[in-house]
Write an enzyme that holds these catalytic residues in place. Sequence first.
Site, mmCIF file in Angstrom:
data_model
loop_
_atom_site.group_PDB
_atom_site.id
_atom_site.type_symbol
_atom_site.label_atom_id
_atom_site.label_comp_id
_atom_site.label_asym_id
_atom_site.label_seq_id
_atom_site.Cartn_x
_atom_site.Cartn_y
_atom_site.Cartn_z
ATOM 1 N N TYR A 24 25.201 -7.939 -29.351
ATOM 2 C CA TYR A 24 24.248 -6.988 -29.419
ATOM 3 C C TYR A 24 24.639 -5.715 -28.829
ATOM 4 C CZ TYR A 24 20.875 -2.931 -31.280
ATOM 5 O OH TYR A 24 20.877 -1.851 -31.699
ATOM 6 N N GLU A 83 12.521 -8.252 -18.754
ATOM 7 C CA GLU A 83 13.773 -8.352 -18.966
ATOM 8 C C GLU A 83 14.421 -8.486 -20.470
ATOM 9 O OE1 GLU A 83 17.782 -8.524 -17.867
ATOM 10 O OE2 GLU A 83 15.734 -8.095 -16.079
ATOM 11 N N TYR A 86 14.163 -9.424 -27.694
ATOM 12 C CA TYR A 86 14.883 -9.741 -29.042
ATOM 13 C C TYR A 86 14.279 -10.660 -29.691
ATOM 14 C CZ TYR A 86 19.323 -11.135 -30.420
ATOM 15 O OH TYR A 86 20.411 -11.225 -32.458
ATOM 16 N N VAL A 87 14.528 -9.398 -31.220
ATOM 17 C CA VAL A 87 14.345 -9.805 -32.291
ATOM 18 C C VAL A 87 15.644 -9.962 -33.318
ATOM 19 C CG1 VAL A 87 12.902 -10.260 -34.351
ATOM 20 C CG2 VAL A 87 11.838 -9.052 -32.523
ATOM 21 N N GLY A 93 12.105 -5.294 -37.928
ATOM 22 C CA GLY A 93 11.295 -4.812 -39.237
ATOM 23 C C GLY A 93 10.067 -5.171 -39.713
ATOM 24 N N GLY A 95 7.452 -6.278 -37.420
ATOM 25 C CA GLY A 95 6.644 -6.805 -36.766
ATOM 26 C C GLY A 95 6.854 -7.724 -35.464
ATOM 27 N N GLY A 97 8.842 -7.976 -32.542
ATOM 28 C CA GLY A 97 9.203 -7.256 -31.730
ATOM 29 C C GLY A 97 8.004 -6.268 -31.357
ATOM 30 N N ASN A 124 21.490 2.720 -27.644
ATOM 31 C CA ASN A 124 20.438 1.620 -28.060
ATOM 32 C C ASN A 124 18.971 2.807 -28.787
ATOM 33 O OD1 ASN A 124 19.304 -0.340 -29.908
ATOM 34 N ND2 ASN A 124 18.783 -1.756 -27.502
ATOM 35 N N TYR A 131 10.549 1.804 -28.434
ATOM 36 C CA TYR A 131 9.211 2.487 -26.593
ATOM 37 C C TYR A 131 8.554 2.905 -26.966
ATOM 38 C CZ TYR A 131 11.723 -2.328 -25.681
ATOM 39 O OH TYR A 131 12.181 -3.134 -25.430
#
Length: 157
Positions: A24, A83, A86-87, A93, A95, A97, A124, A131
């Site tokens: 990614y 660090e 990741y999902v 979308g 929940g 993360g 990103n 965040y």
Amino acid sequence: MPIRPASTDDVETILDLIRGIAEYENLTHQLEATTEKLQESLFGENPVAYALVAEDDSSGIVGYAIYFYNFSTFLAQKGIYLEDLYVKPEYRGKGWGKKLFTAVAKIAYDQNCGRMEWMALDWNDPALEFYRAQGASLLEEWRLLRFLRPELEKLLK
């Protein structure tokens, strides 16, 4: 949506997910992680990092978070550095993360950490928006500096 500490049985799956984040972020050329290295880093005699996994009842592990403790001289207090978060794309979308992020934040809070920090690549936008939606502050005045092994060797010669 169970979030749990990773176990040694999860190392191979976590490594697969690390490959996913490397793809990614267009950083697969920098990926040197192996099952053995990850096993030692997370579960060896002196672990240097900790992992949480998000586990869907029907699909298994769908995401992970890896964090470690750092120290702030200004606060004279330990902190947590996130660090990786990741999902898998097909589970974003939904929940996962937020659950992983909140679980790491709870560890930081419960461990009386003075702060929790992490980085996101400047391109990103989905991560940056996520965040910010959690209430994070973007520290634009700070720049990351780094030595890799070759630079360390050169400096020490």
